[in-house]
Design a protein around this motif. Structure first.
Motif, PDB file in Angstrom:
ATOM      1  N   ALA A 122       0.907  -1.059  -0.208  1.00 19.98           N
ATOM      2  CA  ALA A 122      -0.086  -0.028   0.187  1.00 19.98           C
ATOM      3  C   ALA A 122       0.938   1.319   0.074  1.00 19.98           C
ATOM      4  O   ALA A 122       2.046   1.277   0.535  1.00 19.98           O
ATOM      5  CB  ALA A 122      -1.008   0.162   1.249  1.00 19.98           C
ATOM      6  N   PRO A 123       0.406   2.237  -0.509  1.00 18.42           N
ATOM      7  CA  PRO A 123       1.313   3.412  -0.903  1.00 18.42           C
ATOM      8  C   PRO A 123       1.608   4.114   0.380  1.00 18.42           C
ATOM      9  O   PRO A 123       2.931   4.909   0.457  1.00 18.42           O
ATOM     10  CB  PRO A 123       0.646   4.570  -1.761  1.00 18.42           C
ATOM     11  CG  PRO A 123      -0.924   4.040  -1.498  1.00 18.42           C
ATOM     12  CD  PRO A 123      -0.967   2.624  -1.197  1.00 18.42           C
ATOM     13  N   GLY A 124       1.463   4.098   1.543  1.00 12.80           N
ATOM     14  CA  GLY A 124       1.578   4.528   2.763  1.00 12.80           C
ATOM     15  C   GLY A 124       2.442   3.838   3.663  1.00 12.80           C
ATOM     16  O   GLY A 124       3.146   4.567   4.453  1.00 12.80           O
ATOM     17  N   VAL A 125       2.755   2.680   3.422  1.00 13.67           N
ATOM     18  CA  VAL A 125       3.664   1.647   4.235  1.00 13.67           C
ATOM     19  C   VAL A 125       4.938   2.203   4.454  1.00 13.67           C
ATOM     20  O   VAL A 125       5.418   2.186   5.355  1.00 13.67           O
ATOM     21  CB  VAL A 125       3.284   0.326   3.720  1.00 13.67           C
ATOM     22  CG1 VAL A 125       4.150  -0.570   4.797  1.00 13.67           C
ATOM     23  CG2 VAL A 125       1.901  -0.280   4.172  1.00 13.67           C
ATOM     24  N   GLU A 126       5.695   2.068   3.226  1.00 14.10           N
ATOM     25  CA  GLU A 126       7.255   2.608   3.130  1.00 14.10           C
ATOM     26  C   GLU A 126       7.244   4.145   3.643  1.00 14.10           C
ATOM     27  O   GLU A 126       8.366   4.096   4.425  1.00 14.10           O
ATOM     28  CB  GLU A 126       7.623   2.485   1.644  1.00 14.10           C
ATOM     29  CG  GLU A 126       7.854   0.932   1.375  1.00 14.10           C
ATOM     30  CD  GLU A 126       8.877   0.413   2.221  1.00 14.10           C
ATOM     31  OE1 GLU A 126       9.943   0.907   2.681  1.00 14.10           O
ATOM     32  OE2 GLU A 126       8.625  -1.025   2.690  1.00 14.10           O
ATOM     33  N   PRO A 127       6.547   4.938   3.309  1.00 16.48           N
ATOM     34  CA  PRO A 127       6.887   6.297   3.959  1.00 16.48           C
ATOM     35  C   PRO A 127       6.363   6.228   5.524  1.00 16.48           C
ATOM     36  O   PRO A 127       7.185   6.947   6.321  1.00 16.48           O
ATOM     37  CB  PRO A 127       5.780   7.062   3.324  1.00 16.48           C
ATOM     38  CG  PRO A 127       5.644   6.652   2.088  1.00 16.48           C
ATOM     39  CD  PRO A 127       5.566   5.018   2.132  1.00 16.48           C
ATOM     40  N   ALA A 128       5.575   5.436   5.835  1.00 13.89           N
ATOM     41  CA  ALA A 128       5.492   5.304   7.426  1.00 13.89           C
ATOM     42  C   ALA A 128       6.680   4.615   8.128  1.00 13.89           C
ATOM     43  O   ALA A 128       7.035   4.993   9.029  1.00 13.89           O
ATOM     44  CB  ALA A 128       4.095   4.480   7.570  1.00 13.89           C
ATOM     45  N   LYS A 129       7.144   3.538   7.456  1.00 11.77           N
ATOM     46  CA  LYS A 129       8.280   2.920   7.731  1.00 11.77           C
ATOM     47  C   LYS A 129       9.493   3.915   8.041  1.00 11.77           C
ATOM     48  O   LYS A 129      10.327   3.807   9.147  1.00 11.77           O
ATOM     49  CB  LYS A 129       8.715   1.682   7.235  1.00 11.77           C
ATOM     50  CG  LYS A 129       9.928   0.823   7.554  1.00 11.77           C
ATOM     51  CD  LYS A 129      10.059  -0.123   6.670  1.00 11.77           C
ATOM     52  CE  LYS A 129      11.532  -1.191   7.001  1.00 11.77           C
ATOM     53  NZ  LYS A 129      11.649  -2.137   5.984  1.00 11.77           N
ATOM     54  N   ALA A 130       9.659   4.693   6.955  1.00  9.60           N
ATOM     55  CA  ALA A 130      10.748   5.641   7.118  1.00  9.60           C
ATOM     56  C   ALA A 130      10.661   6.680   8.131  1.00  9.60           C
ATOM     57  O   ALA A 130      11.612   7.213   8.809  1.00  9.60           O
ATOM     58  CB  ALA A 130      10.963   6.121   5.713  1.00  9.60           C
ATOM     59  N   TRP A 131       9.594   7.138   8.342  1.00  3.93           N
ATOM     60  CA  TRP A 131       9.155   8.201   9.422  1.00  3.93           C
ATOM     61  C   TRP A 131       9.454   7.667  10.966  1.00  3.93           C
ATOM     62  O   TRP A 131       9.917   8.485  11.447  1.00  3.93           O
ATOM     63  CB  TRP A 131       7.783   8.801   9.233  1.00  3.93           C
ATOM     64  CG  TRP A 131       7.339  10.057  10.022  1.00  3.93           C
ATOM     65  CD1 TRP A 131       7.790  11.138   9.788  1.00  3.93           C
ATOM     66  CD2 TRP A 131       6.847  10.062  11.237  1.00  3.93           C
ATOM     67  NE1 TRP A 131       7.399  12.037  10.639  1.00  3.93           N
ATOM     68  CE2 TRP A 131       6.837  11.245  11.636  1.00  3.93           C
ATOM     69  CE3 TRP A 131       6.443   9.081  12.201  1.00  3.93           C
ATOM     70  CZ2 TRP A 131       6.184  11.701  13.020  1.00  3.93           C
ATOM     71  CZ3 TRP A 131       5.840   9.538  13.395  1.00  3.93           C
ATOM     72  CH2 TRP A 131       5.795  10.633  13.855  1.00  3.93           C
ATOM     73  N   LEU A 132       9.062   6.544  11.060  1.00  6.32           N
ATOM     74  CA  LEU A 132       9.073   5.566  12.318  1.00  6.32           C
ATOM     75  C   LEU A 132      10.395   5.340  12.765  1.00  6.32           C
ATOM     76  O   LEU A 132      10.731   5.025  13.835  1.00  6.32           O
ATOM     77  CB  LEU A 132       7.931   4.432  12.325  1.00  6.32           C
ATOM     78  CG  LEU A 132       6.461   5.069  12.384  1.00  6.32           C
ATOM     79  CD1 LEU A 132       5.763   3.658  12.225  1.00  6.32           C
ATOM     80  CD2 LEU A 132       5.997   5.753  13.609  1.00  6.32           C
TER      81      LEU A 132
END
Length: 314
Positions: A122-132
């Motif tokens: 899903a498009p938000g998963v990798e950005p979420a991982k990077a932010w966290l």
């Protein structure tokens, strides 16, 4: 490189909704055949079983299995032993041991095996991982509620042993959580609600812990009507991250982040092609292991009977 000749096994709802459209857009694969007891695909050769398909078309190089998990092991094992690359729809099997066996077969036969988790794409998963990644996480709250009558109409297999019940969608949430968190988690308590006439749970409440006493809770329910809930909220020392719509939307402290359009299955097939090109395998069993743990230690609650057709009571 020429597209990989692929056969699709299991022509049901998920195949028609996701696999076939993505394969139609893919430059990496050429869908040449389908095998299914109950359906077919226009424009390709159709068979009733994988053995029949592979006997008739030895040129097939890869197969994608979009069938329910209970019979998948035998079908995947046959393909691997015949030297075909294999992609597994989630969950990758009915048990951990059978998927581990498939991994060994893939290695022994020098082919790729991809246990796919579509929600991780899903498009938000990798950005979420990077932010966290650089944040201290305090708590995670997962809410995954949907209407089984809408998403699995009349599909009794999902409530049979091995069908996982509410963990069929719930495992998508666990696949995201295990992807975006940089630390291991383990189940500490679970309550599973079983309809009195079914063999798999219709709802589940889970509690996990992490190495720094992080608290992770998950609420899964197959009885949601109206708007569906596929949300993960992560509280950190630097704000709160929220993934919604199954990972298609990302907010940081309430502010929406710009994301590309959803293309989960396009991304899955791109990843499968990359694994084939590299001669590699990808089989992450973490989400499935958490589900197995829930069945091991979960408190079993019996609830009202469940029927798909309310008008007929069936």
């Amino acid at each position: 490189m020429a597209p990989v000749k692929l056969g699709l096994v299991g022509i049901g709802k998920i195949a028609r909704d996701q696999h076939l459209p993505s394969l139609g857009r893919s430059a990496d694969f050429d869908l040449v055949a389908a095998a299914s007891r109950h359906g077919g695909v226009d424009g390709v050769a159709n068979f009733s079983a994988i053995g029949e398909m592979l006997d008739a078309m030895p040129e097939i190089e890869a197969v994608s299995l979009a069938m329910p998990p209970q019979p998948r092991h035998q079908v995947a094992a046959e393909a691997l032993m015949r030297g075909k690359h294999v992609m597994l729809e989630k969950p990758p099997g009915a048990t951990l041991s059978e998927v581990e066996h498939l991994t060994g077969l893939a290695i022994a036969n020098g082919v790729s095996l991809f246990a796919s988790w579509h929600s991780r794409h899903a498009p938000g998963v990798e950005p979420a991982k990077a932010w966290l990644r650089a944040k201290r996480i305090r708590a995670v709250a997962i809410t995954w509620k949907e209407d089984v009558r809408h998403w699995h109409p009349g599909q009794d297999w999902i409530f049979e042993p091995g069908g996982l019940g509410v963990f069929d969608p719930g495992i998508n949430a666990l696949s995201i959580a295990t992807a975006i968190l940089s630390f291991p988690i383990w189940l500490t308590a679970a309550s599973l609600s079983f309809p009195s006439n079914r063999q798999a749970p219709i709802a589940a409440d889970l509690s996990f812990s992490g190495p720094a006493s992080e608290t992770i809770t998950a609420v899964f329910d197959f009885r949601q009507t109206g708007p569906q809930s596929w949300d993960i909220a992560v509280e950190t020392d630097d704000g709160t991250l929220t993934l919604s719509a199954g990972g298609a939307q990302l907010r940081i402290d309430g502010t929406a982040e710009d994301l590309p359009p959803e293309a989960e299955y396009d991304s899955l097939y791109s990843r499968f092609a990359a694994l084939i090109a590299a001669g590699d395998r990808e089989v992450d069993l973490a989400p499935m292991r958490h589900v197995a743990d829930a069945f091991l230690i979960g408190d079993r609650q019996i609830t009202e009977p469940f029927v798909f057709d309310l008008a007929r009571g069936a």
